[in-house]
Design an enzyme around this catalytic site. Structure first.
Site, short mmCIF file in Angstrom:
data_model
loop_
_atom_site.label_atom_id
_atom_site.label_comp_id
_atom_site.label_asym_id
_atom_site.label_seq_id
_atom_site.Cartn_x
_atom_site.Cartn_y
_atom_site.Cartn_z
N LYS A 48 1.38 -0.98 0.27
CA LYS A 48 0.87 0.40 -0.35
C LYS A 48 0.75 1.70 0.23
O LYS A 48 0.52 2.09 -0.56
CB LYS A 48 -1.19 0.02 1.02
CG LYS A 48 -2.26 -1.12 1.68
CD LYS A 48 -2.51 -0.79 3.06
CE LYS A 48 -3.13 -2.16 3.01
NZ LYS A 48 -3.85 -2.40 4.43
N GLY A 49 1.99 1.11 0.74
CA GLY A 49 2.94 2.37 0.50
C GLY A 49 3.12 3.05 -0.63
O GLY A 49 2.73 4.65 -0.42
N GLU A 104 7.74 2.00 -6.08
CA GLU A 104 7.53 1.64 -4.96
C GLU A 104 7.96 2.91 -3.54
O GLU A 104 8.11 3.62 -4.73
CB GLU A 104 9.25 0.77 -4.58
CG GLU A 104 9.15 -1.00 -4.42
CD GLU A 104 8.60 -1.30 -3.30
OE1 GLU A 104 7.31 -0.22 -2.56
OE2 GLU A 104 7.91 -2.24 -2.38
N ASP A 105 7.27 3.02 -2.77
CA ASP A 105 7.37 4.05 -1.64
C ASP A 105 9.24 4.09 -0.91
O ASP A 105 9.96 4.58 -0.93
CB ASP A 105 6.37 3.85 -0.25
CG ASP A 105 6.64 3.18 0.46
OD1 ASP A 105 6.88 1.77 -0.12
OD2 ASP A 105 6.41 3.14 1.34
N ASP A 108 14.42 -0.63 1.13
CA ASP A 108 15.20 -0.39 2.69
C ASP A 108 16.80 -1.84 2.09
O ASP A 108 17.50 -1.23 1.52
CB ASP A 108 14.29 -1.42 3.45
CG ASP A 108 14.68 -1.29 4.55
OD1 ASP A 108 15.35 -1.31 4.79
OD2 ASP A 108 13.76 -1.21 5.84
N LYS A 136 16.69 3.42 1.65
CA LYS A 136 17.42 3.60 2.98
C LYS A 136 19.42 2.72 2.37
O LYS A 136 18.56 1.23 2.56
CB LYS A 136 17.09 2.84 3.73
CG LYS A 136 15.96 4.14 4.42
CD LYS A 136 15.36 2.82 5.79
CE LYS A 136 14.53 3.94 6.52
NZ LYS A 136 14.19 2.95 7.75
N PHE A 158 13.13 5.49 10.96
CA PHE A 158 11.82 4.82 10.78
C PHE A 158 11.22 6.27 9.62
O PHE A 158 10.73 7.67 10.57
CB PHE A 158 11.06 4.92 12.07
CG PHE A 158 10.32 4.22 12.50
CD1 PHE A 158 9.10 4.00 11.30
CD2 PHE A 158 10.11 2.21 13.15
CE1 PHE A 158 8.21 3.05 11.30
CE2 PHE A 158 8.84 1.60 12.64
CZ PHE A 158 8.02 1.72 11.70
N ARG A 171 -0.04 7.33 7.20
CA ARG A 171 0.06 7.29 5.68
C ARG A 171 -0.40 8.47 5.21
O ARG A 171 -0.50 9.03 3.88
CB ARG A 171 -1.01 5.86 5.12
CG ARG A 171 -0.03 5.18 4.85
CD ARG A 171 -0.92 3.52 4.85
NE ARG A 171 -0.56 2.44 4.64
CZ ARG A 171 0.32 1.57 4.74
NH1 ARG A 171 1.38 1.95 4.12
NH2 ARG A 171 0.11 -0.15 4.47
C1 PRP Z 1 7.38 -1.80 2.72
C2 PRP Z 1 8.31 -1.35 1.55
C3 PRP Z 1 8.79 -2.31 -0.24
C4 PRP Z 1 8.96 -2.95 1.12
C5 PRP Z 1 11.14 -2.49 1.82
O1 PRP Z 1 6.32 -1.91 2.58
O2 PRP Z 1 6.73 -1.02 0.69
O3 PRP Z 1 7.62 -3.21 -0.01
O4 PRP Z 1 9.12 -2.52 2.30
O5 PRP Z 1 11.63 -3.38 2.38
P1 PRP Z 1 13.15 -4.59 1.78
O6 PRP Z 1 13.36 -3.45 1.04
O7 PRP Z 1 13.86 -4.68 3.15
O8 PRP Z 1 12.78 -5.37 1.35
P2 PRP Z 1 6.02 -2.82 4.02
O9 PRP Z 1 6.28 -4.07 4.00
O10 PRP Z 1 6.13 -2.01 4.68
O11 PRP Z 1 4.39 -2.68 3.57
P3 PRP Z 1 3.08 -1.57 2.75
O12 PRP Z 1 3.62 -0.97 1.98
O13 PRP Z 1 1.95 -1.93 2.53
O14 PRP Z 1 3.27 -0.57 3.87
#
Ligand code: PRP
Length: 186
Positions: A48-49, A104-105, A108, A136, A158, A171
């Site tokens: 969703k992000g 993507e948002d 990480d 990041k 965070f 959000r």
């Molecule tokens: C977040 C983001 C990526 C993922 C990145 O999603 O949107 O999909 O984590 O992490 P990584 O690089 O360590 O794999 P999240 O699981 O928080 O779900 P959301 O988008 O629904 O909030």
């Protein structure tokens, strides 16, 4: 939304303002417009992000693009991803022979995107690029993952807002902020 609204009190500080976001998103939209001139890319929003970033970004890209949506979840817990991604909602349309841009948002560790890229390449996309609002890089565990378009490189903090959540909240904040540790430690 005013920056004096109650939910802003849960932030340690604002990291990226809505004005800075708007400027970068506009620049990125123009860049994608130039890079994909003459093409009809499929913009894929990873729910969703990315939803807030996605809806702003597509309106800055002056091309006959199409949109599609995917919802994924990684196996494992919140702090440790296993590297396997479960598809909760798949794309509606076939991407064979298409120019695909994943939106993507945040990147990480990169584990989620790395897995997703493999899946979409197997489906025969003719090109595949990533557009991420935040990166990041300090947390990366997939060193060879190339993120083609990034709006902001951020420190390992965070962050919430502009689509990013903590426990599904924040959000709707128009800015991106660092969440106060008292919120997730309580
Ligand atoms: C977040 C983001 C990526 C993922 C990145 O999603 O949107 O999909 O984590 O992490 P990584 O690089 O360590 O794999 P999240 O699981 O928080 O779900 P959301 O988008 O629904 O909030």
């Amino acid at each position: 939304m005013e920056r004096t609204a109650d939910i802003y009190r849960d932030l340690e500080r604002i990291l990226v303002t809505r004005e800075e976001i708007a400027e970068k998103v506009r620049e990125l939209g123009q860049r994608i417009g130039q890079d994909y001139a003459g093409k009809n890319p499929v913009m894929v929003c990873i729910l969703k992000g990315a939803c807030v970033f996605f809806t702003d970004l597509i309106r800055e890209i002056p091309l006959p693009l199409t949109t599609d949506f995917m919802a994924i979840s990684s196996y494992g817990n919140a702090t440790k991803t296993s590297g396997v991604v479960r598809i909760l909602k798949d794309l509606d349309k076939d991407i064979l022979g298409k120019d695909v841009i994943i939106v993507e948002d945040i990147v990480d560790t990169g584990i989620t995107l790395n897995y997703l890229m493999k899946i979409l390449i197997q489906r025969g996309a003719s090109s595949l690029r990533i557009a991420a609002l935040l990166d990041k890089t300090a947390r990366r565990k997939v060193p060879d993952l190339h993120v083609d378009y990034v709006c902001f490189d951020i420190p390992d903090a965070f962050v919430v807002g502009y689509g990013l959540d903590y426990d599904q909240k924040y959000r709707n904040l128009p800015d991106i902020g660092i969440l106060s540790p008292r919120i997730y430690n309580e």
